[in-house]
Design an enzyme around this catalytic site. Sequence first.
Site, mmCIF file in Angstrom:
data_model
loop_
_atom_site.group_PDB
_atom_site.id
_atom_site.type_symbol
_atom_site.label_atom_id
_atom_site.label_comp_id
_atom_site.label_asym_id
_atom_site.label_seq_id
_atom_site.Cartn_x
_atom_site.Cartn_y
_atom_site.Cartn_z
ATOM 1 N N LYS A 199 84.755 5.625 -19.543
ATOM 2 C CA LYS A 199 85.607 4.864 -18.502
ATOM 3 C C LYS A 199 84.696 4.479 -17.284
ATOM 4 O O LYS A 199 83.894 5.470 -16.759
ATOM 5 C CB LYS A 199 86.653 5.875 -18.096
ATOM 6 N N LYS B 237 87.076 13.195 -23.851
ATOM 7 C CA LYS B 237 87.651 13.196 -25.293
ATOM 8 C C LYS B 237 88.870 12.271 -25.232
ATOM 9 O O LYS B 237 89.551 12.167 -24.349
ATOM 10 C CB LYS B 237 87.864 14.675 -25.916
ATOM 11 N N ARG C 153 99.998 4.887 -3.499
ATOM 12 C CA ARG C 153 101.014 3.744 -2.847
ATOM 13 C C ARG C 153 102.462 4.215 -3.587
ATOM 14 O O ARG C 153 102.493 4.866 -4.330
ATOM 15 C CB ARG C 153 100.548 2.472 -3.520
HETATM 16 C C1 MV4 Z 1 93.219 7.538 -21.917
HETATM 17 C C2 MV4 Z 1 93.627 7.502 -23.160
HETATM 18 C C3 MV4 Z 1 93.260 8.402 -24.076
HETATM 19 N N1 MV4 Z 1 92.424 9.285 -24.005
HETATM 20 N N2 MV4 Z 1 92.159 8.607 -21.771
HETATM 21 C C4 MV4 Z 1 94.722 3.629 -19.673
HETATM 22 C C5 MV4 Z 1 94.652 3.498 -18.509
HETATM 23 C C6 MV4 Z 1 93.825 4.335 -17.615
HETATM 24 N N3 MV4 Z 1 94.332 4.745 -16.435
HETATM 25 C C7 MV4 Z 1 93.539 5.374 -18.571
HETATM 26 N N4 MV4 Z 1 94.069 4.912 -19.933
HETATM 27 C C8 MV4 Z 1 93.886 5.707 -20.880
HETATM 28 N N5 MV4 Z 1 93.099 6.740 -20.888
HETATM 29 C C9 MV4 Z 1 91.881 9.352 -22.867
HETATM 30 N N6 MV4 Z 1 91.014 10.463 -22.628
HETATM 31 C C10 MV4 Z 1 94.291 6.388 -23.381
HETATM 32 C C11 MV4 Z 1 94.722 5.603 -22.245
HETATM 33 C C12 MV4 Z 1 95.721 4.332 -22.494
HETATM 34 C C13 MV4 Z 1 96.955 4.125 -21.991
HETATM 35 C C14 MV4 Z 1 97.106 5.148 -20.993
HETATM 36 C C15 MV4 Z 1 98.329 5.045 -20.452
HETATM 37 C C16 MV4 Z 1 99.387 3.892 -20.724
HETATM 38 C C17 MV4 Z 1 98.784 3.184 -21.456
HETATM 39 C C18 MV4 Z 1 97.747 3.158 -22.020
HETATM 40 C C19 MV4 Z 1 97.349 2.222 -23.175
HETATM 41 C C20 MV4 Z 1 95.817 2.208 -23.637
HETATM 42 C C21 MV4 Z 1 95.215 3.298 -23.406
#
Ligand code: MV4
Length: 453
Positions: free
Chosen positions: A158, A201, A292
Amino acid sequence: MFDKILIANRGEIALRIIRTCHEMGINTVAVYSTIDRDALHVRFADEAVCIGPPSSQESYLRPDRIIAAAEVTGVDAIHPGYGFLSENAEFSAICSDHDVKFIGPSPNTIDLMGEKSLAKKTMDKAGVPTVPGSDGIVESVEEGKAIADEIGYPVMVKASAGGGGRGMRLVEDPANFQRAFEGAQSEAEAGFGNPDVYIEKVVVKPRHVEIQILGDGDGNVIHFGERECSIQRRHQKLIEEAPSPIVDEELREEMGEAAIRGAESVNYEGAGTIEFLVDADRNFYFMEMNTRIQVEHPITEEVTDCDLVEHQIRVAAGEPISDQNITMDGHAIECRINAEDPFKNFSPSPGTVTAFHQPGGQGVRVDTHAYVNYVIPPTYDSLIGKLIVRAKTREQAMDKMKRALDEFIVEGVRTTIPFHQQMMHNADFRAGNFDTRFLDNFTMRPVEEKEAA
Ligand code: MV4
């Protein structure tokens, strides 16, 4: 209390803020770009100042022009709404340099939460559960690979300056690690001017549940329960609801306490949201903090019977938090009505609204800036309204939403109304059986057009 507030935004949220100001007896100043001269926020504010041409870069994103408008009109405070300058630490600092109160957190807090890796560390220190992963920024492929081996695949790389899904890479196995890591770094550098990445993870089939909080800047923080971002498409939320179908009173208390610990640890001031990922076993992990007011705040207002914008204004004016006993009652759902064609991959559909009738009746709220003959500019986001319903149970709320969607008439542009109608009939949605990937396996059922648009 403030005498006059400038609203540094447009569209439905500008109207939303003006409404609360006027209920509180506070005068309002709208700012607008030339393409918004006929917009309702301009008409409903007590004063209005043109701040430039249509391009956001030259108008709603220009701190200098907004501050000039604030000085000319003599306001005490600026409400940034969502988007635009709402999470811009520099703008928050410029406001205080000009003795104008920024309605939101301090520049330091905005910066800290905007740096995702630092935000995670901060939350971890405060005892908020976080996803296992690197201890901060990872400098090299070798270091990253070692961490991934230790926590186990799949992992997520990320961008620390990212957020909302931008600059994120899923890595299924070691063979793909280097490509994903370097890809995420260069995407982050190109997109945010900062190549920093960290590793976590993967939480599989996560659900997105967020806690609404409010802090007074003196260490007191309260929460307003959760919202679930039920249905989203490419990180664009389409349907949100409160409460979450998977959160019971016990989990709400746990997540609420965690959110409060996190916000108290930074002496949070203003309204904010702590986003969590929730896995199939209902373990929750900190994801991001939004500093916000959010688009979906009305569903929380409906089930808690609070005015969150009023709370924002009161804490910004230095009042202590009065409401210490917030409870959730009933169920609220929000459908975002965008000028997009759901039958054509949600492609934008700007243009003139030739007919407009909004639904009403008990438990129905429409936050919109649209009207008959309003021209939706192609320049800004495609949100033209939010349909919010509230009922005793989730089932009744979904049925009310169906009825309200049937009453909603928008002609001249394509909208997401047909998409929401199909969702309200969808068996999995109705059963609360979804996760953040729901729309990966969903296609619109074609429908007969009643009339040519
Ligand atoms: C993740 C995840 C799975 N595992 N982190 C997407 C937005 C960003 N703020 C973080 N996101 C995600 N982080 C880990 N460790 C899956 C997502 C994610 C997601 C999260 C919230 C709403 C929609 C999403 C769509 C795809 C992936």
